[in-house]
Enzyme design. Sequence first.
Site, PDB file in Angstrom:
ATOM      1  N   ALA A   1      42.676   3.677  65.117  1.00  0.00           N
ATOM      2  CA  ALA A   1      42.414   4.981  66.205  1.00  0.00           C
ATOM      3  C   ALA A   1      40.947   4.736  66.933  1.00  0.00           C
ATOM      4  O   ALA A   1      40.796   5.332  68.092  1.00  0.00           O
ATOM      5  CB  ALA A   1      42.601   6.108  65.514  1.00  0.00           C
TER       6      ALA A   1
ATOM      7  N   GLU B   1      29.946   5.112  61.459  1.00  0.00           N
ATOM      8  CA  GLU B   1      31.110   4.137  61.457  1.00  0.00           C
ATOM      9  C   GLU B   1      30.450   2.896  61.923  1.00  0.00           C
ATOM     10  O   GLU B   1      30.531   1.848  61.184  1.00  0.00           O
ATOM     11  CB  GLU B   1      32.221   4.575  61.870  1.00  0.00           C
ATOM     12  CG  GLU B   1      33.442   3.906  61.368  1.00  0.00           C
ATOM     13  CD  GLU B   1      34.708   4.009  61.887  1.00  0.00           C
ATOM     14  OE1 GLU B   1      34.612   4.918  62.967  1.00  0.00           O
ATOM     15  OE2 GLU B   1      35.636   3.431  61.715  1.00  0.00           O
TER      16      GLU B   1
HETATM   17  N1  LIG Z   1      48.110  -7.392  57.868  1.00  0.00           N
HETATM   18  C1  LIG Z   1      48.095  -6.630  59.181  1.00  0.00           C
HETATM   19  N2  LIG Z   1      48.256  -6.923  60.435  1.00  0.00           N
HETATM   20  C2  LIG Z   1      47.915  -6.377  61.337  1.00  0.00           C
HETATM   21  N3  LIG Z   1      47.280  -5.302  61.560  1.00  0.00           N
HETATM   22  C3  LIG Z   1      46.985  -4.723  60.244  1.00  0.00           C
HETATM   23  C4  LIG Z   1      46.919  -5.293  59.034  1.00  0.00           C
HETATM   24  N4  LIG Z   1      46.438  -4.602  58.011  1.00  0.00           N
HETATM   25  C5  LIG Z   1      45.829  -3.623  58.593  1.00  0.00           C
HETATM   26  N5  LIG Z   1      46.006  -3.538  59.965  1.00  0.00           N
HETATM   27  C6  LIG Z   1      45.624  -2.669  61.093  1.00  0.00           C
HETATM   28  O1  LIG Z   1      44.232  -2.433  60.943  1.00  0.00           O
HETATM   29  C7  LIG Z   1      43.875  -1.327  61.363  1.00  0.00           C
HETATM   30  C8  LIG Z   1      43.134  -0.419  60.228  1.00  0.00           C
HETATM   31  O2  LIG Z   1      42.618   0.705  60.765  1.00  0.00           O
HETATM   32  P1  LIG Z   1      42.152   2.015  60.232  1.00  0.00           P
HETATM   33  O3  LIG Z   1      40.857   1.581  59.341  1.00  0.00           O
HETATM   34  O4  LIG Z   1      43.063   2.482  59.497  1.00  0.00           O
HETATM   35  O5  LIG Z   1      41.761   2.841  61.213  1.00  0.00           O
HETATM   36  P2  LIG Z   1      40.425   3.669  61.692  1.00  0.00           P
HETATM   37  O6  LIG Z   1      39.396   2.570  61.541  1.00  0.00           O
HETATM   38  O7  LIG Z   1      40.719   3.669  63.324  1.00  0.00           O
HETATM   39  O8  LIG Z   1      40.289   5.002  61.153  1.00  0.00           O
HETATM   40  C9  LIG Z   1      45.231  -0.612  61.843  1.00  0.00           C
HETATM   41  O9  LIG Z   1      45.390  -0.535  63.075  1.00  0.00           O
HETATM   42  C10 LIG Z   1      46.343  -1.208  60.767  1.00  0.00           C
HETATM   43  O10 LIG Z   1      47.418  -1.248  61.547  1.00  0.00           O
HETATM   44 CA   LIG Z   2      38.655   1.426  59.653  1.00  0.00          CA
END
Ligand SMILES: Nc1ncnc2c1ncn2[C@@H]1O[C@H](COP(=O)(O)OP(=O)(O)O)[C@@H](O)[C@H]1O
Ligand SMILES: [Ca+2]
Length: 497
Positions: free
Chosen positions: A204, A174
């Site tokens: 996460a 990643e």
């Molecule tokens: N408009 C936004 N404002 C704040 N946080 C956001 C917004 N859009 C997405 N996020 C955050 O961005 C992060 C994206 O993480 P994600 O890619 O789903 O997880 P991981 O990469 O850990 O598997 C999450 O914490 C989500 O809540």
């Molecule tokens: Ca991600």
Amino acid sequence: MSAQREMKEKNPWHTPVTIIITVIGVIAIVALVTVAVVQNRPLPQKYKYGIVLDAGSSHTALYIYEWPAEKDNNTGRVEQKHSCKVDGPGISSYASAPLKAGQSLRECMQKAEKWVPSKRHHETPLYLGATAGMRLLNMVDSVASEDVFQAVKEALQKFPFSYQGARILSGQEEGAFGWVTVNYLDERLKQGLETTGALDLGGASTQISFVSDNYDGSESPNNSVNFRLYGNDYNLYTHSFLCYGKDQAHRLKLAHQTQSGPNAVADPCSHPGYNATKKYSVLYDSPCVSDRKPQGAPATFHHTGTGNLQQCQEVVRNVFNFTDCKYSHCSFNGVFQPILQGGFGAFSAYYFVMDFLNLTDTTVPLEAVKEQLKAYCATPWDQIVQQHPKAKLKYLAEYCFSGTYILSLLTEGYNFTSVTYSDIKFIEKIKGSDAGWTLGYMLNLTNMIPAEAPDFPPLPHAGYVSIVTIIAVLIFILFLFSLRPLWPRCSKQQQIV
Ligand SMILES: Nc1ncnc2c1ncn2[C@@H]1O[C@H](COP(=O)(O)OP(=O)(O)O)[C@@H](O)[C@H]1O
Ligand SMILES: [Ca+2]
């Protein structure tokens, strides 16, 4: 009249030989240039496509990439054509109803069928990569994780694309593919320029990846990834911190706060006037915090806000462990990190949060950034809600924490200083393509970045045509001059007339 006729007769351009030679010469040049132009004319552009689903912890997004068909393994020409945000939560949230994980992808997949021309469907590779949400689910319930993948696989195989598999990416992958994406889009790899580090903040997990002259991979080899791209060797440092994405870090912080008094948390990272009742079962439903559940805790606790940046920084600091480091340098939790070097692109939640807070300008001194954040955190909750009627309440309730966490992670965690803070750029997209691991992942799996530098034609098409034309004209003029002995002498007579 007779003088005119005489001059006409003596004019070399009017002798039959020179007229014929000139006409043939002009025809020859036109033919030569036409052949050069037609032969080398760029063919009508045909494109190829690739699809990657980013199954993140908080949500899934689909990306369609496009590149000219004849230049698969050539230069930095792959671009994001379209993206689609899947409705609902990330696939790891469907552990108890896996079929729904598959169904949730349907709408974006149907859109992808429309975006990719139908004659390309069968050759378009389709990948799904899952990140920290599925890593955590796999840790606590590997059967549920398999069931989710099975459902996702069955749903994706119903579409006419070339399905290439769904799997969990390692933290290293990643981090490394995020770095490849950023440097590929900036054309730094192709040109052999100094690379940019990549900072990815998810829900996460969070990743840091960069090349440092002080790191050859021997200290902490687990953090080392080697690439040979376009004829250059890169020794990349990368680390993924599981549970340090902003949603899990928020749990870590709350879990820490509930240790001292399990019935109520007066939270300096929430706005004054914020008030919610939260379930312990929800807070502790994650392997990042499950071992910290207080003994005999009630079912719920009251979460209220006090909006104090300094105190928020103190509670946020508690989620990091800065004490033990067995290496020459560490970031936190005893993890090796070489000395920071070069510029950094910070994307995903780094960008969403800092953009919301109007803090993406890193030329603003860190102290001024903190002052702005301090004022934001101290703003009453009802005012915040009123000022941002369209924002999701869940995000809105956490921007003060998220901003504080980002600054703490960058400065105390990764050791950026008030001087090196300006080496960071908060970015969402580069040249129209989202920054993230998906593009790098696809480029790697389709072998689209060659290990050696590609051979370029020495001249671009326009340059080639111009040179051919100039040389043809010069040869023709030289030829005409070589015929000078045949030219009738007229210049003196013209002067007399
Ligand atoms: N408009 C936004 N404002 C704040 N946080 C956001 C917004 N859009 C997405 N996020 C955050 O961005 C992060 C994206 O993480 P994600 O890619 O789903 O997880 P991981 O990469 O850990 O598997 C999450 O914490 C989500 O809540
Ligand atoms: Ca991600």
